[in-house]
Design a protein around this motif. Structure first.
Motif, PDB file in Angstrom:
ATOM      1  N   ARG A 278      86.999 -41.820 -91.874  1.00 25.05           N
ATOM      2  CA  ARG A 278      85.920 -42.598 -91.275  1.00 25.05           C
ATOM      3  C   ARG A 278      85.857 -42.369 -89.763  1.00 25.05           C
ATOM      4  O   ARG A 278      84.773 -42.208 -89.178  1.00 25.05           O
ATOM      5  CB  ARG A 278      86.122 -44.081 -91.581  1.00 25.05           C
ATOM      6  CG  ARG A 278      84.974 -44.972 -91.074  1.00 25.05           C
ATOM      7  CD  ARG A 278      85.274 -46.441 -91.323  1.00 25.05           C
ATOM      8  NE  ARG A 278      85.353 -46.739 -92.747  1.00 25.05           N
ATOM      9  CZ  ARG A 278      86.407 -47.279 -93.347  1.00 25.05           C
ATOM     10  NH1 ARG A 278      87.500 -47.564 -92.636  1.00 25.05           N
ATOM     11  NH2 ARG A 278      86.394 -47.549 -94.639  1.00 25.05           N
ATOM     12  N   ALA A 279      87.026 -42.329 -89.121  1.00 24.98           N
ATOM     13  CA  ALA A 279      87.066 -42.123 -87.667  1.00 24.98           C
ATOM     14  C   ALA A 279      86.537 -40.742 -87.281  1.00 24.98           C
ATOM     15  O   ALA A 279      85.815 -40.595 -86.285  1.00 24.98           O
ATOM     16  CB  ALA A 279      88.499 -42.309 -87.163  1.00 24.98           C
ATOM     17  N   ILE A 280      86.885 -39.729 -88.064  1.00 33.15           N
ATOM     18  CA  ILE A 280      86.404 -38.377 -87.776  1.00 33.15           C
ATOM     19  C   ILE A 280      84.902 -38.292 -87.994  1.00 33.15           C
ATOM     20  O   ILE A 280      84.180 -37.668 -87.197  1.00 33.15           O
ATOM     21  CB  ILE A 280      87.157 -37.346 -88.641  1.00 33.15           C
ATOM     22  CG1 ILE A 280      88.616 -37.253 -88.182  1.00 33.15           C
ATOM     23  CG2 ILE A 280      86.490 -35.972 -88.559  1.00 33.15           C
ATOM     24  CD1 ILE A 280      89.509 -36.473 -89.111  1.00 33.15           C
ATOM     25  N   ALA A 281      84.403 -38.935 -89.049  1.00 34.14           N
ATOM     26  CA  ALA A 281      82.959 -38.950 -89.301  1.00 34.14           C
ATOM     27  C   ALA A 281      82.216 -39.579 -88.128  1.00 34.14           C
ATOM     28  O   ALA A 281      81.195 -39.048 -87.663  1.00 34.14           O
ATOM     29  CB  ALA A 281      82.668 -39.706 -90.598  1.00 34.14           C
TER      30      ALA A 281
ATOM     31  N   ARG B 271      78.564 -38.429 -83.196  1.00 34.63           N
ATOM     32  CA  ARG B 271      78.051 -38.632 -81.838  1.00 34.63           C
ATOM     33  C   ARG B 271      77.200 -37.457 -81.369  1.00 34.63           C
ATOM     34  O   ARG B 271      76.313 -37.614 -80.528  1.00 34.63           O
ATOM     35  CB  ARG B 271      79.206 -38.840 -80.865  1.00 34.63           C
ATOM     36  CG  ARG B 271      80.057 -40.071 -81.141  1.00 34.63           C
ATOM     37  CD  ARG B 271      81.271 -40.079 -80.221  1.00 34.63           C
ATOM     38  NE  ARG B 271      82.250 -41.105 -80.588  1.00 34.63           N
ATOM     39  CZ  ARG B 271      83.466 -41.188 -80.071  1.00 34.63           C
ATOM     40  NH1 ARG B 271      83.840 -40.306 -79.132  1.00 34.63           N
ATOM     41  NH2 ARG B 271      84.303 -42.127 -80.470  1.00 34.63           N
ATOM     42  N   ASP B 272      77.498 -36.252 -81.889  1.00 40.01           N
ATOM     43  CA  ASP B 272      76.798 -35.048 -81.447  1.00 40.01           C
ATOM     44  C   ASP B 272      75.720 -34.600 -82.421  1.00 40.01           C
ATOM     45  O   ASP B 272      75.116 -33.544 -82.222  1.00 40.01           O
ATOM     46  CB  ASP B 272      77.801 -33.897 -81.266  1.00 40.01           C
ATOM     47  CG  ASP B 272      78.851 -34.189 -80.217  1.00 40.01           C
ATOM     48  OD1 ASP B 272      78.494 -34.790 -79.198  1.00 40.01           O
ATOM     49  OD2 ASP B 272      80.024 -33.825 -80.418  1.00 40.01           O
TER      50      ASP B 272
ATOM     51  N   GLY C  24      81.084 -23.808 -68.563  1.00 41.97           N
ATOM     52  CA  GLY C  24      80.055 -22.946 -67.984  1.00 41.97           C
ATOM     53  C   GLY C  24      78.709 -23.631 -67.990  1.00 41.97           C
ATOM     54  O   GLY C  24      78.614 -24.862 -67.934  1.00 41.97           O
ATOM     55  N   THR C  25      77.649 -22.849 -68.100  1.00 40.99           N
ATOM     56  CA  THR C  25      76.293 -23.407 -68.039  1.00 40.99           C
ATOM     57  C   THR C  25      75.810 -23.933 -69.386  1.00 40.99           C
ATOM     58  O   THR C  25      74.920 -24.787 -69.434  1.00 40.99           O
ATOM     59  CB  THR C  25      75.306 -22.333 -67.537  1.00 40.99           C
ATOM     60  OG1 THR C  25      75.391 -21.177 -68.391  1.00 40.99           O
ATOM     61  CG2 THR C  25      75.641 -21.929 -66.109  1.00 40.99           C
ATOM     62  N   ASN C  26      76.371 -23.419 -70.482  1.00 39.97           N
ATOM     63  CA  ASN C  26      75.919 -23.830 -71.805  1.00 39.97           C
ATOM     64  C   ASN C  26      76.755 -24.987 -72.340  1.00 39.97           C
ATOM     65  O   ASN C  26      77.976 -24.871 -72.459  1.00 39.97           O
ATOM     66  CB  ASN C  26      76.012 -22.665 -72.801  1.00 39.97           C
ATOM     67  CG  ASN C  26      75.070 -21.532 -72.463  1.00 39.97           C
ATOM     68  OD1 ASN C  26      74.040 -21.749 -71.822  1.00 39.97           O
ATOM     69  ND2 ASN C  26      75.414 -20.321 -72.879  1.00 39.97           N
ATOM     70  N   PRO C  27      76.131 -26.102 -72.698  1.00 40.02           N
ATOM     71  CA  PRO C  27      76.878 -27.193 -73.325  1.00 40.02           C
ATOM     72  C   PRO C  27      77.193 -26.846 -74.778  1.00 40.02           C
ATOM     73  O   PRO C  27      76.520 -26.005 -75.388  1.00 40.02           O
ATOM     74  CB  PRO C  27      75.908 -28.379 -73.240  1.00 40.02           C
ATOM     75  CG  PRO C  27      74.552 -27.738 -73.276  1.00 40.02           C
ATOM     76  CD  PRO C  27      74.693 -26.434 -72.532  1.00 40.02           C
ATOM     77  N   PHE C  28      78.205 -27.497 -75.330  1.00 39.87           N
ATOM     78  CA  PHE C  28      78.542 -27.283 -76.731  1.00 39.87           C
ATOM     79  C   PHE C  28      77.495 -27.917 -77.632  1.00 39.87           C
ATOM     80  O   PHE C  28      77.131 -29.084 -77.450  1.00 39.87           O
ATOM     81  CB  PHE C  28      79.919 -27.867 -77.047  1.00 39.87           C
ATOM     82  CG  PHE C  28      80.199 -27.949 -78.522  1.00 39.87           C
ATOM     83  CD1 PHE C  28      80.433 -26.804 -79.262  1.00 39.87           C
ATOM     84  CD2 PHE C  28      80.198 -29.177 -79.171  1.00 39.87           C
ATOM     85  CE1 PHE C  28      80.672 -26.877 -80.628  1.00 39.87           C
ATOM     86  CE2 PHE C  28      80.441 -29.268 -80.532  1.00 39.87           C
ATOM     87  CZ  PHE C  28      80.680 -28.115 -81.263  1.00 39.87           C
ATOM     88  N   VAL C  29      77.007 -27.146 -78.596  1.00 39.76           N
ATOM     89  CA  VAL C  29      76.057 -27.639 -79.602  1.00 39.76           C
ATOM     90  C   VAL C  29      76.678 -27.410 -80.969  1.00 39.76           C
ATOM     91  O   VAL C  29      76.952 -26.263 -81.348  1.00 39.76           O
ATOM     92  CB  VAL C  29      74.701 -26.906 -79.522  1.00 39.76           C
ATOM     93  CG1 VAL C  29      73.760 -27.398 -80.623  1.00 39.76           C
ATOM     94  CG2 VAL C  29      74.073 -27.071 -78.149  1.00 39.76           C
TER      95      VAL C  29
ATOM     96  N   GLN D  22      93.045 -44.204 -83.596  1.00 41.18           N
ATOM     97  CA  GLN D  22      93.392 -44.558 -82.225  1.00 41.18           C
ATOM     98  C   GLN D  22      93.250 -43.359 -81.295  1.00 41.18           C
ATOM     99  O   GLN D  22      92.769 -43.488 -80.158  1.00 41.18           O
ATOM    100  CB  GLN D  22      94.828 -45.100 -82.172  1.00 41.18           C
ATOM    101  CG  GLN D  22      95.244 -45.620 -80.799  1.00 41.18           C
ATOM    102  CD  GLN D  22      96.645 -46.212 -80.801  1.00 41.18           C
ATOM    103  OE1 GLN D  22      97.171 -46.601 -81.847  1.00 41.18           O
ATOM    104  NE2 GLN D  22      97.261 -46.292 -79.638  1.00 41.18           N
ATOM    105  N   ILE D  23      93.656 -42.182 -81.758  1.00 35.76           N
ATOM    106  CA  ILE D  23      93.557 -40.980 -80.924  1.00 35.76           C
ATOM    107  C   ILE D  23      92.101 -40.681 -80.577  1.00 35.76           C
ATOM    108  O   ILE D  23      91.753 -40.434 -79.412  1.00 35.76           O
ATOM    109  CB  ILE D  23      94.193 -39.770 -81.641  1.00 35.76           C
ATOM    110  CG1 ILE D  23      95.709 -39.952 -81.760  1.00 35.76           C
ATOM    111  CG2 ILE D  23      93.876 -38.472 -80.899  1.00 35.76           C
ATOM    112  CD1 ILE D  23      96.400 -38.878 -82.578  1.00 35.76           C
ATOM    113  N   LEU D  24      91.228 -40.709 -81.574  1.00 33.55           N
ATOM    114  CA  LEU D  24      89.821 -40.392 -81.336  1.00 33.55           C
ATOM    115  C   LEU D  24      89.101 -41.507 -80.587  1.00 33.55           C
ATOM    116  O   LEU D  24      88.227 -41.245 -79.760  1.00 33.55           O
ATOM    117  CB  LEU D  24      89.104 -40.133 -82.670  1.00 33.55           C
ATOM    118  CG  LEU D  24      89.606 -38.975 -83.527  1.00 33.55           C
ATOM    119  CD1 LEU D  24      88.689 -38.778 -84.726  1.00 33.55           C
ATOM    120  CD2 LEU D  24      89.702 -37.686 -82.736  1.00 33.55           C
ATOM    121  N   GLY D  25      89.469 -42.748 -80.880  1.00 28.87           N
ATOM    122  CA  GLY D  25      88.741 -43.872 -80.313  1.00 28.87           C
ATOM    123  C   GLY D  25      89.146 -44.245 -78.903  1.00 28.87           C
ATOM    124  O   GLY D  25      88.321 -44.748 -78.128  1.00 28.87           O
TER     125      GLY D  25
END
Length: 426
Positions: A98-101, A106-107, A235-240, A309-312
């Motif tokens: 659930r936490a990973i989902a 978010r992206d 760099g100039t390109n954000p992660f997608v 906890q790590i992700l949150g």
């Protein structure tokens, strides 16, 4: 009659009915670890200088890279709770999934659920799981060249045919879509997209990924998105994320906490399904994923227990510090390479932890190819670099800049000395 070793006088020769699966030995030859061992075998033990490895993307050994105390505290808390000492469901512990989902959503333009997440023992098992599921007679997959070699080793073991498509160094290592389409056929089932790129350090734009998704849809194949280095961009390109285009083409995203949290030894990864139309479910791919995980090893329970906890709780300051250090080391790497006549870096990395460097053998004496270069470099300078042949490009080098700045400077200074020593005399 001559006796074999261990036989008594007059005894018949022993006969045994077993044989190993030699495909394992052949498959292992493609891995980074195998090539690394081959190169390190050339080290001269008489060299009093420390050995410097610029071959493997593991920054955790350097004090300039370290994981966040949040992650350490989460692990300790999970162990002390005694709630994670039992067997887990094959697909993973529900709170972790659930936490990973939630973290990945978010992206994305839509929400993932826990049912979309399959926990794995690092990204390596994620690769192994997906390729095993695809190992039907005659099936082939498309891999980037250069690319991460473990895909080839897993495919060789599973009996899946591999076809390489090219990345273009003159266009920031973009996918050559014509090359991609030329190697696909009716038996092609999937393509692998690595973003941010390993080994090239490239970061694909939204527009380019959209074209890749459209191409995959036309070919009738799904996308395996390797995003182990997600958000490690500078760099100039954000992660997608490739999953952004999940409504166009089914995507299985492979990820882990190894790189972004600087804990490769914790071996916690996942497969995330981004497929709003449910195509992979209809084709029974998800059933096969779950079935395979019932017969394979599970990720360590207390690390799964620590994931929420790590992700949150990890703050942006930690990630920003890592990015700042990578910016510093990639600058050092590219600047020092400019001082070495026989190597060139056509593209300055904007993400991940390594760069591809082209080797000009015409400027060197007594160097046969990239493998010979790396073996002799190890022997003479105690520096380990991965030959480009290991990632699909002969007479190139993969240089990892995920190290301490002073170590990186020292290592590349030794590479410069090596090249000067072997330079052709005019």
């Amino acid at each position: 009659m001559e006796n074999t070793e261990g036989e008594g006088e007059g005894e018949e020769a022993e006969k045994w009915s077993f044989n190993p699966n030699h495909k394992i030995i052949l498959a292992a030859q493609h891995t980074v670890r195998s090539v690394y061992q081959t190169i390190t075998a050339n080290l001269d033990g008489r060299d009093q200088r420390p050995t410097i490895s610029l071959a493997i993307g593991d920054p955790s050994a350097f004090p300039s890279f370290h994981t966040t105390p949040v992650a350490v505290d989460a692990i300790i808390s999970a162990v002390r709770s005694a709630n994670y000492n039992s067997y887990t469901p094959p697909v993973g512990i529900l709170p972790a999934r659930r936490a990973i989902a939630e973290h990945l959503s978010r992206d994305l333009p839509y929400k993932l659920s826990s049912d979309d997440i399959f926990m794995t023992v690092g990204c390596t098992q994620a690769i192994e799981t997906v390729l095993t599921v695809l190992s039907c007679p005659g099936a082939n997959i498309l891999l980037p060249r250069p690319g991460y070699p473990n895909y080839k080793s897993c495919a060789a073991f599973c009996g899946v045919e591999v076809r390489d498509y090219n990345l273009n160094p003159e266009r920031s290592w973009e996918i050559d879509l014509d090359s991609l389409k030329s190697v696909a056929d009716k038996n092609t089932v999937a393509m692998v997209v690595i973003n941010p790129g390993n080994p090239c350090g490239n970061v694909f734009t939204y527009e380019h990924l959209a074209e890749v998704a459209k191409t995959a849809k036309k070919l009738g194949i799904f996308v395996i998105a390797d995003e182990v280095y997600r958000h490690l961009t500078f760099g100039t390109n954000p992660f997608v994320p490739m999953g952004t285009f999940g409504s166009l083409v089914p995507v299985l995203t492979l990820g882990s906490i190894s790189k972004r949290w600087v804990v490769p030894g914790w071996r916690l990864g996942w497969i995330a399904v981004t497929d709003p139309r449910g195509i992979l479910k209809k084709k029974k791919v998800l059933d096969c994923l779950e079935s395979y995980l019932t017969i394979s090893a599970d990720p360590v329970t207390f690390i799964q227990g620590a994931i929420p906890q790590i992700l949150g709780d990890t703050g942006e300051d930690f990630f920003n510090e890592t990015i700042h250090t990578l910016k510093q080391t990639v600058d050092i790497c590219c600047e020092r390479i400019k001082d070495i006549d026989c190597v060139t870096c056509p593209y300055k990395p904007e993400g991940a932890m390594s760069a591809m460097v082209k080797l000009d053998l015409s400027l060197l004496e007594d160097i046969l190819d990239d493998v010979d270069f790396c073996c002799k470099l190890a022997k003479e300078e105690s520096v380990i670099i991965l030959p480009g042949s290991a990632v699909g490009l002969k007479n190139w080098l993969r240089v990892t800049f995920a190290s301490g700045p002073s170590t990186l400077e020292d290592g590349l200074e030794r590479v410069k000395s090596f090249c000067q020593r072997h330079a052709k005399k005019h």
